[in-house]
Design an enzyme around this catalytic site. Structure first.
Site, PDB file in Angstrom:
ATOM      1  N   HIS A  38     -11.876   9.646   2.669  1.00 47.60           N
ATOM      2  CA  HIS A  38     -11.130   8.467   2.243  1.00 47.60           C
ATOM      3  C   HIS A  38      -9.756   8.448   2.907  1.00 47.60           C
ATOM      4  O   HIS A  38      -9.161   9.495   3.145  1.00 47.60           O
ATOM      5  CB  HIS A  38     -10.984   8.439   0.721  1.00 47.60           C
ATOM      6  CG  HIS A  38     -12.213   7.980   0.017  1.00 47.60           C
ATOM      7  ND1 HIS A  38     -12.183   7.053  -1.008  1.00 47.60           N
ATOM      8  CD2 HIS A  38     -13.521   8.298   0.205  1.00 47.60           C
ATOM      9  CE1 HIS A  38     -13.412   6.833  -1.434  1.00 47.60           C
ATOM     10  NE2 HIS A  38     -14.247   7.585  -0.715  1.00 47.60           N
TER      11      HIS A  38
ATOM     12  N   HIS B  26     -13.832  17.606  -4.623  1.00 43.55           N
ATOM     13  CA  HIS B  26     -12.805  16.667  -4.183  1.00 43.55           C
ATOM     14  C   HIS B  26     -11.643  17.432  -3.585  1.00 43.55           C
ATOM     15  O   HIS B  26     -11.108  18.349  -4.198  1.00 43.55           O
ATOM     16  CB  HIS B  26     -12.310  15.814  -5.352  1.00 43.55           C
ATOM     17  CG  HIS B  26     -11.267  14.813  -4.955  1.00 43.55           C
ATOM     18  ND1 HIS B  26     -10.023  14.747  -5.536  1.00 43.55           N
ATOM     19  CD2 HIS B  26     -11.282  13.837  -4.009  1.00 43.55           C
ATOM     20  CE1 HIS B  26      -9.325  13.767  -4.984  1.00 43.55           C
ATOM     21  NE2 HIS B  26     -10.063  13.218  -4.048  1.00 43.55           N
ATOM     22  N   HIS B  27     -11.258  17.054  -2.353  1.00 44.02           N
ATOM     23  CA  HIS B  27     -10.090  17.616  -1.680  1.00 44.02           C
ATOM     24  C   HIS B  27      -9.126  16.484  -1.363  1.00 44.02           C
ATOM     25  O   HIS B  27      -9.340  15.720  -0.418  1.00 44.02           O
ATOM     26  CB  HIS B  27     -10.482  18.299  -0.364  1.00 44.02           C
ATOM     27  CG  HIS B  27     -11.241  19.563  -0.519  1.00 44.02           C
ATOM     28  ND1 HIS B  27     -11.922  20.166   0.528  1.00 44.02           N
ATOM     29  CD2 HIS B  27     -11.441  20.369  -1.604  1.00 44.02           C
ATOM     30  CE1 HIS B  27     -12.493  21.273   0.096  1.00 44.02           C
ATOM     31  NE2 HIS B  27     -12.220  21.416  -1.194  1.00 44.02           N
TER      32      HIS B  27
ATOM     33  N   ASN C 124       0.858  -1.172   0.000  1.00 45.16           N
ATOM     34  CA  ASN C 124       0.000   0.000   0.000  1.00 45.16           C
ATOM     35  C   ASN C 124       0.898   1.227   0.000  1.00 45.16           C
ATOM     36  O   ASN C 124       2.060   1.150   0.395  1.00 45.16           O
ATOM     37  CB  ASN C 124      -0.933  -0.002   1.215  1.00 45.16           C
ATOM     38  CG  ASN C 124      -2.087   0.972   1.055  1.00 45.16           C
ATOM     39  OD1 ASN C 124      -1.950   2.152   1.327  1.00 45.16           O
ATOM     40  ND2 ASN C 124      -3.221   0.470   0.602  1.00 45.16           N
TER      41      ASN C 124
ATOM     42  N   GLU D 109     -14.211   5.757   3.415  1.00 50.92           N
ATOM     43  CA  GLU D 109     -13.636   4.609   2.726  1.00 50.92           C
ATOM     44  C   GLU D 109     -13.081   3.678   3.803  1.00 50.92           C
ATOM     45  O   GLU D 109     -13.766   2.794   4.272  1.00 50.92           O
ATOM     46  CB  GLU D 109     -12.547   5.049   1.760  1.00 50.92           C
ATOM     47  CG  GLU D 109     -11.998   3.905   0.923  1.00 50.92           C
ATOM     48  CD  GLU D 109     -10.777   4.324   0.138  1.00 50.92           C
ATOM     49  OE1 GLU D 109     -10.622   3.849  -0.989  1.00 50.92           O
ATOM     50  OE2 GLU D 109      -9.960   5.108   0.653  1.00 50.92           O
TER      51      GLU D 109
ATOM     52  N   GLU E 297     -11.802   0.271  -5.977  1.00 51.55           N
ATOM     53  CA  GLU E 297     -10.642   0.705  -6.761  1.00 51.55           C
ATOM     54  C   GLU E 297      -9.610  -0.411  -6.901  1.00 51.55           C
ATOM     55  O   GLU E 297      -8.912  -0.501  -7.923  1.00 51.55           O
ATOM     56  CB  GLU E 297     -10.006   1.929  -6.126  1.00 51.55           C
ATOM     57  CG  GLU E 297      -9.398   1.703  -4.764  1.00 51.55           C
ATOM     58  CD  GLU E 297      -9.019   3.002  -4.076  1.00 51.55           C
ATOM     59  OE1 GLU E 297      -7.821   3.306  -4.045  1.00 51.55           O
ATOM     60  OE2 GLU E 297      -9.915   3.700  -3.569  1.00 51.55           O
TER      61      GLU E 297
END
Length: 704
Positions: free
Chosen positions: A484, A414-415, A194, A503, A509
């Site tokens: 998220h 979206h930030h 990740n 999320e 995704e």
């Protein structure tokens, strides 16, 4: 209706200090025994229907740089019992009303050597136990630093567990099913790559942890109301089968800075001999404070689409240009840069999504990559990445908002913070005001990458406080938040219902990054969703990613019917139809279910469930007499036998069944489905096949 009954018991006059104090659930199925051990250590145990669930387990906290920790040498100086019963109405949710019914025991302990007091408060519900540490105002305990919380959960055997590795920065893992004794040997394999991660122990796991005993008892370990405290993980002593809490450290290795009066989050144990009751539990929500937002009229469930999936698959990009080796906001001149031809957040493309949303009745369109800075946003330990207000030359904020408004569609902002929470807090008021000035009522925030300030972790106390600050600040501006990569939810959406999604788990995704396990969505309702709804971004119809991007060889491990069912089984007031409009145009008959399905419910019935294998849920759309039913299935094909006795007696309904074809399979025939209609009543029954990685979705519409 609310009922609260207190009973104060004078321990000095009545109790032997070491004598066990017992607390039972309102229905009598649970019994918790609290006692002090011979050295004055607090301990508890939990039984369910006369079966041991948690063996005697120690409680306490180890302090840093202190002459004595809060672990032992205690006496009981007071106990109080209470009964509480109320019904409350969530702003949005799985049901229209929630019963909050528990019996309570608060034990006040005094540490003889230090003359410090700690209260351990237990609340016993009909579905399990919650408890927390409370530190009242006192002269001998003012400021203190937690070295480690030493809460134990002593298991009664080598249970089956559904777990992800303990990690300070991410929950984006597939779940592993194993015996507790096997966690150590599987830990390395279970820890997949990740962008930001830090594992802490080969036997460390994260909550919400789902367990099943050999005799069929389901146990869920988690926490509720994570406020101003570090996120709790669990570390397993696999010789004795004892879990112990393991808090997330900060950059200095400290695990909590405390100032009395204060309290910990609740530690939760949900238990049942029926898996569906774990899914139906509202205990996590009930352990949070009531709603603190007076006017909630602006908080509305949202069904949305967006350009996100084509960027995730590599078909398009977030970045506007390839001209700059590095980007410095205010210095790099994007007006003179050459567009790279792949930037998705451009006026023409976004308008096609707005048109699609308007045509099919979606509430909103999310646009990512609209603002300057995406060219070198990740991997550089860069503090000032975005300002959250400056668009690229090909994205006209005012023009797009006006176009969307003319079509009756809202825009979602979206930030992406790129992990730089310090920078986000610098700009957050200006960014939220910019949203309101341009008609945006909801924001998807992101925290990809290592946290700035450097050395901090995603789940440490300071960063947990940042997430809470962003939610509360958003409420001031009447903005809904979908966070998220933030800490996994613990029921805080009851208190701040503008937190409409998170999320905090491995989402859709990853289907474009090599795939999720086909049974992943049969585990998430038992784990991640215990704390609150997830923005899982379902609705993928094209499973072969190479058709969107020839360089992407991934395959979505799901059937189309499974994707439809997720809108019911993965509860969220925020639901995305994540695929490209052209893919929905190819399957308009199946797409109809996504258009029809509700996102706010007055009732929910969990019909059948087994973690890792299958989940079947029926939900009643709020304000109607219509129901929607979803089933998701794991690796093994199976047939569900359903009763429609949840329907209103005497009413007639038309059921439209979207199901796997007989030869459907998540890998080899994922787009094979059937659609049929049938008349049903509360007396009807149905046998329905689910393929491997498949499922079915049913809309049940009342005949007027």
């Amino acid at each position: 209706m609310k009922h609260f009954l207190f009973s104060a018991l004078l321990s000095i006059a009545i109790f032997n200090f070491a004598k066990a104090q017992q607390l039972k659930s309102p229905n009598g199925n649970f019994a918790m025994d609290f006692t002090l051990l011979s050295d004055g250590s607090p301990s508890y145990s939990l039984n369910y229907k006369n079966k041991a669930i948690v063996k005697p387990s120690k409680l306490g906290l180890e302090l840093k740089n202190d002459k004595k920790s809060l672990l032992n040498d205690f006496t009981i100086v007071d106990t109080k019992t209470a009964t509480f019963d109320e019904n409350w109405k969530p702003v949005w949710g799985e049901v229209a009303a929630i019963r909050n019914h528990y019996n309570e025991l608060a034990v006040t302990l005094n540490q003889k050597e230090t003359d410090r007091k700690v209260i351990i408060r237990f609340r016993m519900f009909n579905d399990g136990l919650g408890f927390r540490y409370e530190f009242p105002s006192q002269k001998n305990l003012t400021y203190f630093v937690i070295k480690e919380e030493r809460t134990q959960f002593a298991m009664t055997g080598d249970h089956t567990a559904f777990w992800i590795p303990g990690d300070y920065d991410t929950q984006e893992y597939d779940y592993t099913k194993s015996k507790l004794s096997e966690i150590r040997g599987l830990s390395e394999k279970a820890t997949t790559d990740n962008v930001s991660q830090r594992s802490f122990s080969p036997t460390g796991v994260q909550t919400s942890l789902m367990l099943k005993t050999a005799d069929g008892i389901y146990i869920n370990l988690h926490e509720a109301a994570l406020i101003n405290y570090s996120c709790m993980h669990l570390n397993l002593d696999d010789k004795n089968m004892v879990f112990e809490s393991w808090l997330t450290p900060d950059a200095r290795g400290d695990k909590g800075y405390m100032q009395a009066p204060h309290h910990s989050p609740w530690r939760t144990i949900i238990v049942s001999d029926n898996a569906t009751e774990i899914l139906a539990s509202k205990m996590t929500l009930n352990l949070n404070d009531p709603n603190k937002i007076e006017d909630t009229s602006w908080i509305k469930p949202v069904k949305y689409i967006g350009v996100w999936w084509e960027m995730i698959t590599g078909k398009s990009s977030w970045a506007y240009t390839d001209d700059f080796p590095t980007v410095q906001l205010g210095v790099s001149d994007f007006s003179k840069a050459k567009p790279n031809g792949k930037h998705a957040a451009n006026n023409d493309k976004v308008k096609t999504y707005i048109d699609f949303a308007a045509k099919h009745g979606f509430d909103a369109v999310l646009v990512e990559g609209w603002n300057e800075g995406w060219e070198d946003w990740f991997g550089h330990s860069k503090d000032y990445v975005f300002d959250f207000v400056t668009p690229y030359p090909d994205f006209d904020v005012k023009g797009i908002e006006a176009y969307a408004k003319s079509k009756g569609v809202k825009m979602m902002m979206h930030h992406e913070t790129s992990g730089s929470v310090r920078n986000y807090e610098r700009h957050i008021d200006k960014a939220y005001q910019f949203m309101k000035d341009n008609g945006y009522d909801a924001v998807k925030s992101g925290y990809v990458g290592d946290i700035m300030p450097r050395g901090e972790n995603h789940y440490s106390q300071w960063i947990v406080n940042h997430y809470q600050y962003a939610i509360e600040k958003a409420a001031e501006y009447k903005i809904m938040v979908n966070a998220h990569e933030a800490v996994r939810p613990t029921g805080i959406a009851r208190t701040y219902p503008n937190l409409i999604g998170n999320e905090s788990a491995r989402g859709t995704e990853y289907q474009a990054f090599g795939g999720n396990k086909p049974n992943h969505v049969t585990v998430l309702p038992f784990t991640r969703l215990v704390g609150g709804p997830m923005d899982y971004t379902p609705g993928i119809f094209e499973m072969d990613m190479s058709k969107l991007n020839p360089d992407n060889k991934s395959h979505v491990n799901s059937t189309i019917a499974n994707q439809l069912a997720l809108y019911v089984t993965m509860y969220s007031p925020l639901q995305m139809a994540a695929d490209l409009p052209e893919n929905y145009d190819r399957f308009l008959d199946a797409f109809q279910f996504i258009k029809d399905v509700a996102i706010d419910w007055s009732d929910s019935k969990y019909l059948e469930a087994e973690p890792g294998e299958y989940v079947t849920v029926a939900r009643k759309a709020k304000g109607t007499n219509n129901w929607f039913l979803g089933n998701v299935n794991g690796e093994t094909p199976r047939t569900s036998t359903l009763k429609f006795d949840f329907l209103e007696k005497g009413k007639k309904y038309v059921a439209t069944i979207y199901a796997d074809a007989k030869d459907a399979h998540y890998k080899t025939n994922s787009q094979a489905y059937t659609i049929k209609k049938m008349n049903v009543t509360s007396k009807s029954k149905l046998e329905q096949l689910s393929a491997a990685g498949g499922g079915f979705a049913i809309s049940i519409i009342e005949v007027k």
